[in-house]
Design an enzyme around this catalytic site. Sequence first.
Site, short mmCIF file in Angstrom:
data_model
loop_
_atom_site.label_atom_id
_atom_site.label_comp_id
_atom_site.label_asym_id
_atom_site.label_seq_id
_atom_site.Cartn_x
_atom_site.Cartn_y
_atom_site.Cartn_z
N GLU A 171 0.82 -1.21 0.00
CA GLU A 171 0.00 0.00 0.00
C GLU A 171 0.86 1.26 0.00
O GLU A 171 0.34 2.37 0.09
CB GLU A 171 -0.92 0.01 1.22
CG GLU A 171 -2.16 -0.85 1.06
CD GLU A 171 -1.83 -2.32 0.91
OE1 GLU A 171 -2.21 -2.90 -0.13
OE2 GLU A 171 -1.20 -2.91 1.80
N ASN A 255 -1.09 -7.60 -3.80
CA ASN A 255 -1.75 -6.73 -4.78
C ASN A 255 -0.78 -5.84 -5.53
O ASN A 255 0.30 -5.51 -5.03
CB ASN A 255 -2.76 -5.84 -4.07
CG ASN A 255 -2.07 -4.94 -3.03
OD1 ASN A 255 -1.66 -5.42 -1.98
ND2 ASN A 255 -1.95 -3.66 -3.32
N ASP A 297 -7.75 -5.21 -4.61
CA ASP A 297 -6.78 -5.49 -3.54
C ASP A 297 -6.88 -6.94 -3.08
O ASP A 297 -6.82 -7.24 -1.90
CB ASP A 297 -6.96 -4.54 -2.34
CG ASP A 297 -5.96 -4.83 -1.23
OD1 ASP A 297 -4.77 -4.98 -1.53
OD2 ASP A 297 -6.37 -4.92 -0.06
#
Length: 580
Positions: A171, A255, A297
């Site tokens: 992220e 992801n 995700d």
Amino acid sequence: MAQDLASLSQDPKQWVMPARDYASTRFSPLDQINSANVPTLQMAWMFSVGTTGGQEAAPLVVGDTLYIVSSFPNRVFALDSSSGDLKWTYIPHQDKAAQGVACCDVVTRGLAYDNGKIFVATLDDHVTALDAKTGVEQWTTKTGDINLGETITAAPFAVKGKVFAGISGGELGVRGRITALDEGSGKIEYVAYATGPDKDVRIGADFKPYYDFTKGHDLGVSTWPPDAWKIGGGTMWGWFSYDPDLNLLYYGTSNPGPWNSNQRPGDNFWTTTLFARNPEDGSARWAYPFNPHDLWDHDEIQENVLLNLELDGKLRKVLLHPGRNGFMYVMDRETGQVLSADAFDAMNAYTGVDLQTGRIAPNPELKPELNHTAKNVCPASPGAKDWQPTAWSPRTGLLYVPHQHLCMNYRTSEVGYIAGTPFVGATVDMFAGPGGYRGEFLAWDPVRRKAVWSIKENFPVWSGALVTSGDVAFYGTMDRWFKAVDAKSGAVLWQFKAGSGIIGQPISYQGAAGQQYVAIMSGVGGWPGAIANAQIDPRVRNAALGFVGATQDLPSYTQGGGELLVFSLPRRPSAPNSTP
């Protein structure tokens, strides 16, 4: 000469790696505790680890010593496995700034052991070897940079004289990779990336992928916009498995970044991908992307359970992968062929997996367009199952699956990359899936390709699973219950209310006097439990990357904690001394 780790892992008395064995079965052959007597299970001893971050780690048991690691600052404790007496403590000197770049709580998922050493991976990217008897540091090696958003939350993994460490930070625009270090010296032997040119991904002449869409040169570059692969995610913060006969190391990647898929047209290889590698040099044998151009995700870092199953009258070497995308994959672990892929939770984000081409089919009606909210998408971003590991019983032929049951509203937006800061580009609001419950403990038959029984839970089941030869399965809940259920029927046989919610991994072992124990960490936290142990306003539904919306009420049930809980059957009274 030290006993080979593969052989040591077969000793039912010990638990020498988080998954117990290289096949990641989390099955204990011990049967002293069984479905008939487990209702009499009682507390044997407990130990506080002194931290209130989420406690996700599995204990290890080697000989008569139990080892456990806490959430940040990743204190390591060695305890007598029968009495709980403390033998030694190791406290690493960490950079406190690492806490600020951990996306989803300051957790760790465990330790590794081999050849007289305990290996710990710290949040600030160091891998350290400790003398298992004394706790004295043998070496420490830096494998990442917190200034780039890189942290380590995965348990290290020891095999073939090497210890492997993944990296977290998908992220924050981190470029995913695994690092192989020499067990004796800590020297970095090689790094295998998830994105970039073939030489970086360690794709060479031995690479034989099964599906046509995974064949080509430098796909880790050409399936991305220019240079986007350099900040493209594909981190590895989950689990390794290993097949000694095939000499293949298996693990999944996370992801692509950012979550906003509109900013990264293409298949975004090799994110959300299962790799099979030779652990000695890191060369990839095959790779399978579960979710090309991931929209939601849906990391695929979950455990890969290695089994030999009879399918259609033929004994196959298979790999079970309970996907975050909601499909239960049964794959040929020699070739990477998908043999079956069946939904095990509420599903509308995809319409299926084409077994001929190998490609998953996203639902075109739910495609996340820029600045548009895709509503009621199932499963939510944490997927149908996240990191929390399953357990396999060769006695019942069932896989025991702890998982969440959530859907979401998902809105994308443009985001720019700044090193060490969030690189997401999506606002997420999660909520309970169909039926109103948020978690489930499921028994799945991979041969018949269906659920056999399930237990619905109020909150996501974020703990790992354990199953034993006594036909008892164990798991914990975020609202503080540790449960033992009949592995055949799912009937709840026993439960214990802990001091804090449970997101740890249960294990079982035998003490010096022959007593069987079951151990688990309590201490709520992790991604879904951040609301209960961090200063987050529960009214902000999209906080904690959207998970607060699904667990707003959790603080009414539990707060943070940090204890190791150890259970056993009541001890039989000693025979009276008949000596006159």
